[in-house]
Design a protein around this motif. Structure first.
Motif, PDB file in Angstrom:
ATOM      1  N   VAL A 269       9.092   8.508  -5.499  1.00  0.00           N
ATOM      2  CA  VAL A 269       9.255   7.658  -6.683  1.00  0.00           C
ATOM      3  C   VAL A 269      10.504   7.681  -7.058  1.00  0.00           C
ATOM      4  O   VAL A 269      11.139   8.768  -7.083  1.00  0.00           O
ATOM      5  CB  VAL A 269       8.191   7.792  -7.875  1.00  0.00           C
ATOM      6  N   GLY A 270      11.218   6.651  -7.083  1.00  0.00           N
ATOM      7  CA  GLY A 270      12.756   6.307  -8.123  1.00  0.00           C
ATOM      8  C   GLY A 270      12.598   6.323  -9.091  1.00  0.00           C
ATOM      9  O   GLY A 270      12.438   5.221  -9.724  1.00  0.00           O
ATOM     10  N   VAL A 271      13.118   6.294  -9.714  1.00  0.00           N
ATOM     11  CA  VAL A 271      13.244   6.070 -11.770  1.00  0.00           C
ATOM     12  C   VAL A 271      15.075   5.715 -11.880  1.00  0.00           C
ATOM     13  O   VAL A 271      15.484   7.088 -11.841  1.00  0.00           O
ATOM     14  CB  VAL A 271      12.637   7.336 -12.026  1.00  0.00           C
ATOM     15  N   VAL A 272      14.718   4.486 -12.066  1.00  0.00           N
ATOM     16  CA  VAL A 272      16.213   4.369 -12.363  1.00  0.00           C
ATOM     17  C   VAL A 272      16.484   4.956 -13.985  1.00  0.00           C
ATOM     18  O   VAL A 272      15.873   3.485 -15.247  1.00  0.00           O
ATOM     19  CB  VAL A 272      16.600   2.820 -11.799  1.00  0.00           C
ATOM     20  N   GLY A 273      17.751   4.922 -14.311  1.00  0.00           N
ATOM     21  CA  GLY A 273      17.689   5.285 -16.310  1.00  0.00           C
ATOM     22  C   GLY A 273      17.033   6.871 -16.360  1.00  0.00           C
ATOM     23  O   GLY A 273      16.245   7.591 -16.561  1.00  0.00           O
ATOM     24  N   CYS A 274      18.203   7.563 -17.179  1.00  0.00           N
ATOM     25  CA  CYS A 274      18.237   8.801 -18.075  1.00  0.00           C
ATOM     26  C   CYS A 274      17.770   8.824 -19.224  1.00  0.00           C
ATOM     27  O   CYS A 274      18.648   9.825 -19.763  1.00  0.00           O
ATOM     28  CB  CYS A 274      19.221   9.460 -16.760  1.00  0.00           C
ATOM     29  N   GLY A 275      17.202   7.617 -19.660  1.00  0.00           N
ATOM     30  CA  GLY A 275      17.386   7.679 -21.283  1.00  0.00           C
ATOM     31  C   GLY A 275      15.855   7.995 -21.015  1.00  0.00           C
ATOM     32  O   GLY A 275      15.129   8.960 -20.603  1.00  0.00           O
ATOM     33  N   VAL A 276      15.221   8.017 -22.414  1.00  0.00           N
ATOM     34  CA  VAL A 276      14.290   8.562 -22.659  1.00  0.00           C
ATOM     35  C   VAL A 276      12.570   8.006 -22.202  1.00  0.00           C
ATOM     36  O   VAL A 276      12.212   8.862 -21.535  1.00  0.00           O
ATOM     37  CB  VAL A 276      13.579   8.088 -24.238  1.00  0.00           C
TER      38      VAL A 276
ATOM     39  N   PHE B 154      11.344   4.315  -1.271  1.00  0.00           N
ATOM     40  CA  PHE B 154      10.146   4.588  -1.902  1.00  0.00           C
ATOM     41  C   PHE B 154       9.078   3.931  -2.268  1.00  0.00           C
ATOM     42  O   PHE B 154       9.604   2.644  -1.814  1.00  0.00           O
ATOM     43  CB  PHE B 154      11.135   4.187  -3.712  1.00  0.00           C
ATOM     44  N   ASP B 155       8.139   4.160  -2.561  1.00  0.00           N
ATOM     45  CA  ASP B 155       7.669   3.503  -2.271  1.00  0.00           C
ATOM     46  C   ASP B 155       7.065   3.015  -3.888  1.00  0.00           C
ATOM     47  O   ASP B 155       6.433   2.071  -3.901  1.00  0.00           O
ATOM     48  CB  ASP B 155       5.686   5.112  -2.815  1.00  0.00           C
TER      49      ASP B 155
ATOM     50  N   ARG C  24       1.057  -0.937  -0.031  1.00  0.00           N
ATOM     51  CA  ARG C  24       0.354  -0.084   0.135  1.00  0.00           C
ATOM     52  C   ARG C  24       0.798   0.870  -0.002  1.00  0.00           C
ATOM     53  O   ARG C  24       1.757   1.659   0.578  1.00  0.00           O
ATOM     54  CB  ARG C  24      -0.683   0.016   1.530  1.00  0.00           C
ATOM     55  N   CYS C  25       0.456   2.445  -0.510  1.00  0.00           N
ATOM     56  CA  CYS C  25       1.360   3.631  -0.715  1.00  0.00           C
ATOM     57  C   CYS C  25       1.411   3.867   0.301  1.00  0.00           C
ATOM     58  O   CYS C  25       0.595   4.388   1.410  1.00  0.00           O
ATOM     59  CB  CYS C  25       0.507   4.669  -1.458  1.00  0.00           C
ATOM     60  N   SER C  26       2.371   4.192   0.884  1.00  0.00           N
ATOM     61  CA  SER C  26       2.489   5.416   2.335  1.00  0.00           C
ATOM     62  C   SER C  26       2.566   6.746   3.212  1.00  0.00           C
ATOM     63  O   SER C  26       2.511   7.125   4.045  1.00  0.00           O
ATOM     64  CB  SER C  26       4.511   4.922   3.182  1.00  0.00           C
ATOM     65  N   THR C  27       2.402   7.368   1.704  1.00  0.00           N
ATOM     66  CA  THR C  27       1.869   8.341   1.735  1.00  0.00           C
ATOM     67  C   THR C  27       0.389   9.367   0.856  1.00  0.00           C
ATOM     68  O   THR C  27       0.873  10.100   0.393  1.00  0.00           O
ATOM     69  CB  THR C  27       3.465   9.444   0.945  1.00  0.00           C
ATOM     70  N   GLY C  28      -0.036   8.133   1.374  1.00  0.00           N
ATOM     71  CA  GLY C  28      -1.639   8.391   1.213  1.00  0.00           C
ATOM     72  C   GLY C  28      -1.713   8.471  -1.140  1.00  0.00           C
ATOM     73  O   GLY C  28      -0.786   7.691  -1.502  1.00  0.00           O
TER      74      GLY C  28
END
Length: 408
Positions: free
Chosen positions: A25-32, A168-169, A16-20
């Motif tokens: 969010v963690g995004v891994v990778g700086c491509g398109v 991260f959620d 379940r989301c911990s922050t409502g």
């Protein structure tokens, strides 16, 4: 359990989301796909950290073709006009063999009057997306090659320098077809390298190469292409078996250039600008098979989830759509399985098409080109069938309804 070792994906249900409704969010990778996902999620009000392995984020690759589907995704991100200003309009695709047959001939207007693709340098697409990411204040952390995590739920990520990121959620894995994180999230995933790849380089070209992606074939063992990418430039590519790339780079460049002109004399003004193999970059491709894209708080998108060969020109387009639909459909991590089911209605057919069609254009022996010529030459010309082919190549083929934000 070690903080860099993942738990078993099958043992943990989505958290379940911990922050409502506001996710960390963690995004891994700086491509398109990663940039687009970070931007789309941030605009939905989520707190986003973008993690990039390189010290300075930079694009990898040469020219690419944004299809109407990818342009619809850029419009949904508010960036369509910005990318149109950086690229070159492509009205049609044409491919011809040495005998004059045209197994590839498709006008975008066959699908819809006024439709077009956009040839663009990958660096231009990166710049447009990265500037938008910076404008919304996303936390971009460089030199962060993610090597592991401590759990599938509310994970903290570890990078190669020992730094910790999170918890991260939601973690979006967008580090490409050679993803280093994929095997930790989905241990049974497979990503074998295609036996054929390509070398590519950019050059300036005149009006004769505007308006179309052009290809030339010698059986299925030679495929050359020219794609206009804006600013008077084109991207030139030449297919090669992966095992032959080092031999090609060490070989006689003049002999190779003469071979190119023997196949396609009209590109003389382009290849004359290349002084040696050092002008070219090498590209290899993977056939990615993951099964489920999600496990706990993790979801794979773009080439990390469904990478294919470039034959259908859909990689960047599918990654952009992944990002837009992820932000639209996922308000809590438990939404991830449904998100994947919906996205599979488009990505699965393209993976199937790629596996079936790639050997017809890149392979050794006579069978591939024979099937290609017998199948595609009439397909490109037959009423109704040409429309089906155009729908596929524009990136608009999907088994379900197109979401409103992605309708061209």
């Amino acid at each position: 359990m070690s903080r860099s070792s993942p738990a078993s994906p099958s043992a943990t249900s989505p958290p379940r989301c911990s922050t409502g409704c506001r996710l960390k969010v963690g995004v891994v990778g700086c491509g398109v796909a990663g940039l687009a996902a970070a931007l789309a999620l941030a605009r939905r009000g989520h707190s986003v950290v973008l993690l990039e392995a390189f010290e300075t984020p930079r694009p990898r690759g040469s020219g690419l073709l944004l299809q109407p589907s990818g342009l619809a995704a850029m419009r949904a991100l508010g960036l369509k006009e910005a990318i149109l200003a950086r690229g070159a309009r492509v009205e049609r695709l044409e491919g011809r063999d040495l005998a004059g047959r045209e197994p590839m001939r498709m006008a975008y207007s066959t699908w819809r009057p006024g439709a077009f693709g956009l040839g663009v340098h990958r660096a231009s697409l990166f710049d447009v997306l990265f500037q938008a990411v910076q404008a919304v204040g996303i936390d971009v952390r460089t030199g962060a090659a993610i090597t592991g995590f401590d759990a599938l739920t509310s994970p903290t990520l570890a990078d190669a320098t020992g730094r910790r990121h999170g918890p991260f959620d939601l973690v979006v894995v967008a580090d490409g077809s050679a993803s280093s994180l994929r095997a930790k999230v989905r241990p049974r995933a497979r990503a074998p390298i295609y036996p054929w790849g390509a070398v590519w380089a950019n050059a300036t070209a005149g009006p004769a190469f505007e308006g179309a992606l052009r290809q030339r074939y010698d059986r299925s063992e030679v495929m050359a292409g020219v794609l206009p990418i804006g600013g008077g430039e084109v991207s030139f590519f030449w297919s090669l078996p992966v095992r032959s790339m080092e031999t090609w780079a060490a070989g006689d460049f003049t002999v190779w250039r003469d071979r190119v002109l023997g196949v396609w004399p009209q590109v003389e003004q382009i290849v004359a600008q290349f002084t040696g193999p050092e002008a070219f970059s090498q590209a290899v491709y993977r056939d990615v098979s993951v099964g489920r894209w999600c496990a706990g708080a993790f979801v794979l998108i773009g080439d990390a989830a469904h990478g294919t060969s470039p034959q259908l020109g859909q990689g960047a387009n599918l990654g952009l759509i992944d990002a837009v639909e992820l932000a639209a459909r996922v308000e809590h991590p438990e939404d991830l399985p449904r998100y994947q089911r919906v996205r599979r209605l488009q990505t699965a057919p393209y993976q199937l098409f790629s596996r079936a069609l790639t050997p017809l254009f890149q392979s050794a022996g006579p069978l591939g080109p024979w099937v290609r010529n017998a199948l595609f030459t009439p397909l490109a010309q037959a009423p109704l069938l040409d429309r089906i082919a155009a729908t596929t190549l524009t990136g608009m083929f999907r088994l379900g309804l197109t979401p409103p934000d992605l309708r061209p």
